[in-house]
Design a protein around this motif. Structure first.
Motif, PDB file in Angstrom:
ATOM      1  N   PRO A 122     -17.246   2.784   6.781  1.00 17.54           N
ATOM      2  CA  PRO A 122     -16.893   3.899   5.893  1.00 17.54           C
ATOM      3  C   PRO A 122     -16.163   5.024   6.621  1.00 17.54           C
ATOM      4  O   PRO A 122     -15.485   5.833   5.999  1.00 17.54           O
ATOM      5  N   ALA A 123     -16.259   5.058   7.935  1.00 15.99           N
ATOM      6  CA  ALA A 123     -15.582   6.094   8.713  1.00 15.99           C
ATOM      7  C   ALA A 123     -14.252   5.591   9.284  1.00 15.99           C
ATOM      8  O   ALA A 123     -13.748   6.126  10.263  1.00 15.99           O
ATOM      9  N   LEU A 124     -13.696   4.564   8.672  1.00 20.91           N
ATOM     10  CA  LEU A 124     -12.434   4.008   9.139  1.00 20.91           C
ATOM     11  C   LEU A 124     -11.373   5.103   9.125  1.00 20.91           C
ATOM     12  O   LEU A 124     -11.182   5.775   8.119  1.00 20.91           O
ATOM     13  N   PRO A 125     -10.683   5.309  10.252  1.00 18.89           N
ATOM     14  CA  PRO A 125      -9.702   6.399  10.309  1.00 18.89           C
ATOM     15  C   PRO A 125      -8.425   6.068   9.546  1.00 18.89           C
ATOM     16  O   PRO A 125      -8.164   4.914   9.214  1.00 18.89           O
ATOM     17  N   LEU A 126      -7.639   7.084   9.293  1.00 14.71           N
ATOM     18  CA  LEU A 126      -6.327   6.890   8.686  1.00 14.71           C
ATOM     19  C   LEU A 126      -5.431   6.164   9.679  1.00 14.71           C
ATOM     20  O   LEU A 126      -5.568   6.325  10.886  1.00 14.71           O
ATOM     21  N   VAL A 127      -4.516   5.357   9.140  1.00 13.31           N
ATOM     22  CA  VAL A 127      -3.576   4.628   9.976  1.00 13.31           C
ATOM     23  C   VAL A 127      -2.156   4.893   9.485  1.00 13.31           C
ATOM     24  O   VAL A 127      -1.948   5.252   8.322  1.00 13.31           O
ATOM     25  N   TRP A 128      -1.201   4.733  10.397  1.00 15.44           N
ATOM     26  CA  TRP A 128       0.206   4.860  10.039  1.00 15.44           C
ATOM     27  C   TRP A 128       0.670   3.543   9.466  1.00 15.44           C
ATOM     28  O   TRP A 128       0.678   2.527  10.152  1.00 15.44           O
ATOM     29  N   ALA A 129       1.027   3.548   8.168  1.00 15.37           N
ATOM     30  CA  ALA A 129       1.477   2.328   7.512  1.00 15.37           C
ATOM     31  C   ALA A 129       2.086   2.669   6.167  1.00 15.37           C
ATOM     32  O   ALA A 129       1.768   3.702   5.583  1.00 15.37           O
ATOM     33  N   ASP A 130       2.933   1.790   5.698  1.00 13.20           N
ATOM     34  CA  ASP A 130       3.412   1.876   4.329  1.00 13.20           C
ATOM     35  C   ASP A 130       2.366   1.183   3.467  1.00 13.20           C
ATOM     36  O   ASP A 130       2.074  -0.001   3.668  1.00 13.20           O
ATOM     37  N   ARG A 131       1.782   1.904   2.538  1.00 11.68           N
ATOM     38  CA  ARG A 131       0.650   1.399   1.751  1.00 11.68           C
ATOM     39  C   ARG A 131       0.951   0.077   1.053  1.00 11.68           C
ATOM     40  O   ARG A 131       0.179  -0.874   1.145  1.00 11.68           O
ATOM     41  N   SER A 132       2.065  -0.011   0.350  1.00 11.24           N
ATOM     42  CA  SER A 132       2.348  -1.241  -0.402  1.00 11.24           C
ATOM     43  C   SER A 132       2.639  -2.411   0.540  1.00 11.24           C
ATOM     44  O   SER A 132       2.233  -3.547   0.267  1.00 11.24           O
ATOM     45  N   SER A 133       3.316  -2.148   1.657  1.00  8.37           N
ATOM     46  CA  SER A 133       3.576  -3.224   2.625  1.00  8.37           C
ATOM     47  C   SER A 133       2.278  -3.697   3.269  1.00  8.37           C
ATOM     48  O   SER A 133       2.079  -4.906   3.463  1.00  8.37           O
ATOM     49  N   LEU A 134       1.392  -2.765   3.599  1.00 11.88           N
ATOM     50  CA  LEU A 134       0.115  -3.132   4.200  1.00 11.88           C
ATOM     51  C   LEU A 134      -0.730  -3.943   3.218  1.00 11.88           C
ATOM     52  O   LEU A 134      -1.351  -4.945   3.602  1.00 11.88           O
ATOM     53  N   MET A 135      -0.735  -3.559   1.961  1.00 13.01           N
ATOM     54  CA  MET A 135      -1.453  -4.337   0.949  1.00 13.01           C
ATOM     55  C   MET A 135      -0.878  -5.749   0.877  1.00 13.01           C
ATOM     56  O   MET A 135      -1.626  -6.728   0.804  1.00 13.01           O
ATOM     57  N   GLN A 136       0.447  -5.878   0.923  1.00 10.51           N
ATOM     58  CA  GLN A 136       1.075  -7.200   0.874  1.00 10.51           C
ATOM     59  C   GLN A 136       0.673  -8.039   2.081  1.00 10.51           C
ATOM     60  O   GLN A 136       0.422  -9.230   1.959  1.00 10.51           O
ATOM     61  N   VAL A 137       0.612  -7.424   3.257  1.00 15.39           N
ATOM     62  CA  VAL A 137       0.169  -8.135   4.463  1.00 15.39           C
ATOM     63  C   VAL A 137      -1.238  -8.693   4.247  1.00 15.39           C
ATOM     64  O   VAL A 137      -1.498  -9.876   4.483  1.00 15.39           O
ATOM     65  N   PHE A 138      -2.149  -7.843   3.795  1.00 15.60           N
ATOM     66  CA  PHE A 138      -3.528  -8.283   3.599  1.00 15.60           C
ATOM     67  C   PHE A 138      -3.618  -9.373   2.531  1.00 15.60           C
ATOM     68  O   PHE A 138      -4.359 -10.349   2.689  1.00 15.60           O
ATOM     69  N   LEU A 139      -2.859  -9.238   1.450  1.00 10.50           N
ATOM     70  CA  LEU A 139      -2.845 -10.270   0.408  1.00 10.50           C
ATOM     71  C   LEU A 139      -2.317 -11.592   0.958  1.00 10.50           C
ATOM     72  O   LEU A 139      -2.863 -12.661   0.650  1.00 10.50           O
ATOM     73  N   ASN A 140      -1.259 -11.539   1.767  1.00  8.45           N
ATOM     74  CA  ASN A 140      -0.701 -12.759   2.354  1.00  8.45           C
ATOM     75  C   ASN A 140      -1.722 -13.465   3.231  1.00  8.45           C
ATOM     76  O   ASN A 140      -1.882 -14.685   3.153  1.00  8.45           O
ATOM     77  N   VAL A 141      -2.408 -12.714   4.074  1.00  9.40           N
ATOM     78  CA  VAL A 141      -3.373 -13.314   4.991  1.00  9.40           C
ATOM     79  C   VAL A 141      -4.518 -13.949   4.207  1.00  9.40           C
ATOM     80  O   VAL A 141      -4.918 -15.093   4.476  1.00  9.40           O
ATOM     81  N   ILE A 142      -5.048 -13.250   3.225  1.00  3.84           N
ATOM     82  CA  ILE A 142      -6.168 -13.793   2.453  1.00  3.84           C
ATOM     83  C   ILE A 142      -5.730 -14.991   1.619  1.00  3.84           C
ATOM     84  O   ILE A 142      -6.440 -15.989   1.526  1.00  3.84           O
ATOM     85  N   THR A 143      -4.557 -14.926   1.022  1.00  5.17           N
ATOM     86  CA  THR A 143      -4.053 -16.050   0.227  1.00  5.17           C
ATOM     87  C   THR A 143      -3.881 -17.292   1.104  1.00  5.17           C
ATOM     88  O   THR A 143      -4.248 -18.400   0.711  1.00  5.17           O
ATOM     89  N   ASN A 144      -3.339 -17.120   2.302  1.00  4.01           N
ATOM     90  CA  ASN A 144      -3.220 -18.249   3.233  1.00  4.01           C
ATOM     91  C   ASN A 144      -4.589 -18.802   3.577  1.00  4.01           C
ATOM     92  O   ASN A 144      -4.773 -20.017   3.689  1.00  4.01           O
ATOM     93  N   SER A 145      -5.542 -17.927   3.751  1.00  7.43           N
ATOM     94  CA  SER A 145      -6.886 -18.346   4.094  1.00  7.43           C
ATOM     95  C   SER A 145      -7.504 -19.160   2.950  1.00  7.43           C
ATOM     96  O   SER A 145      -8.129 -20.188   3.182  1.00  7.43           O
ATOM     97  N   ILE A 146      -7.300 -18.713   1.726  1.00  8.30           N
ATOM     98  CA  ILE A 146      -7.811 -19.452   0.566  1.00  8.30           C
ATOM     99  C   ILE A 146      -7.205 -20.850   0.519  1.00  8.30           C
ATOM    100  O   ILE A 146      -7.889 -21.839   0.278  1.00  8.30           O
ATOM    101  N   ARG A 147      -5.907 -20.940   0.780  1.00  7.40           N
ATOM    102  CA  ARG A 147      -5.215 -22.234   0.756  1.00  7.40           C
ATOM    103  C   ARG A 147      -5.707 -23.178   1.848  1.00  7.40           C
ATOM    104  O   ARG A 147      -5.555 -24.392   1.737  1.00  7.40           O
ATOM    105  N   ALA A 148      -6.267 -22.631   2.905  1.00  6.05           N
ATOM    106  CA  ALA A 148      -6.708 -23.450   4.036  1.00  6.05           C
ATOM    107  C   ALA A 148      -7.953 -24.266   3.721  1.00  6.05           C
ATOM    108  O   ALA A 148      -8.223 -25.252   4.393  1.00  6.05           O
ATOM    109  N   PHE A 149      -8.698 -23.880   2.698  1.00  6.70           N
ATOM    110  CA  PHE A 149      -9.934 -24.586   2.381  1.00  6.70           C
ATOM    111  C   PHE A 149      -9.627 -25.902   1.689  1.00  6.70           C
ATOM    112  O   PHE A 149      -8.993 -25.925   0.646  1.00  6.70           O
ATOM    113  N   PRO A 150     -10.090 -27.024   2.257  1.00  9.56           N
ATOM    114  CA  PRO A 150      -9.843 -28.319   1.634  1.00  9.56           C
ATOM    115  C   PRO A 150     -10.632 -28.519   0.349  1.00  9.56           C
ATOM    116  O   PRO A 150     -10.255 -29.270  -0.505  1.00  9.56           O
ATOM    117  N   LYS A 151     -11.735 -27.813   0.220  1.00 15.78           N
ATOM    118  CA  LYS A 151     -12.553 -27.905  -0.983  1.00 15.78           C
ATOM    119  C   LYS A 151     -13.247 -26.558  -1.162  1.00 15.78           C
ATOM    120  O   LYS A 151     -13.321 -25.765  -0.227  1.00 15.78           O
TER     121      LYS A 151
END
Length: 155
Positions: free
Chosen positions: A28-57
């Motif tokens: 909860p005390a995560l500090p602010l970071v320098w980033a473009d909000r929408s680009s950072l959200m896209q990065v996180f979505l890409n990583v999680i989506t790839n992770s979901i695809r990795a599951f064989p079942k």
């Protein structure tokens, strides 16, 4: 609303649909970071989506958490038990053969992160994969502009 809370809300239906148990650990005390909000959200979505695809079942686990970094870095880890990456040397290359989609997700994610001084790295873990996103911490909250500058975002 902090970006990681939004990410959890956005991804919950996809994870539930695939019967993937998710574990979200966010300081909860995560500090602010320098980033473009929408680009950072896209990065996180890409990583999680790839992770979901990795599951064989359906099944497995997903963890999202921050761990201490060096200097002024904030690290966000995405760890899964989807079996890992068969050819890590091909990660972050565009238009890969055999990709479930266009093969641009990690390539663009790295480009987005580098545009605001961040980085993404892959590390194999037993039975899965770990992608670590490193971001630069904001030096002082007093230095954050109040004009809606999109180049910063809190956890």
């Amino acid at each position: 609303m902090p970006l990681l809370d939004e990410l959890r809300i956005v991804m919950a239906p996809s994870l539930d649909e695939e019967n993937i148990a998710a574990q979200w650990t966010v300081d909860p005390a995560l500090p602010l970071v320098w980033a473009d909000r929408s680009s950072l959200m896209q990065v996180f979505l890409n990583v999680i989506t790839n992770s979901i695809r990795a599951f064989p079942k359906p099944g497995g686990s997903r963890a999202l958490h921050r761990r201490p970094g060096r200097g002024k870095q904030v690290l966000v880890e995405f760890t899964d038990t989807g079996g890992g990456v068969a050819h890590p040397e091909h990660l972050f290359r565009p238009f890969q053969e055999g990709a479930d989609s266009s093969g641009l997700g990690l390539y663009l994610s790295r480009a987005f992160l580098r545009s605001f001084g961040g980085e993404i790295r892959y590390q194999p873990v037993p039975g899965g994969a770990c992608f670590t996103v490193s971001l630069n911490q904001v030096d002082s909250p007093r230095r954050i502009p109040n004009d809606g500058d999109p180049h910063h975002d809190g956890g």
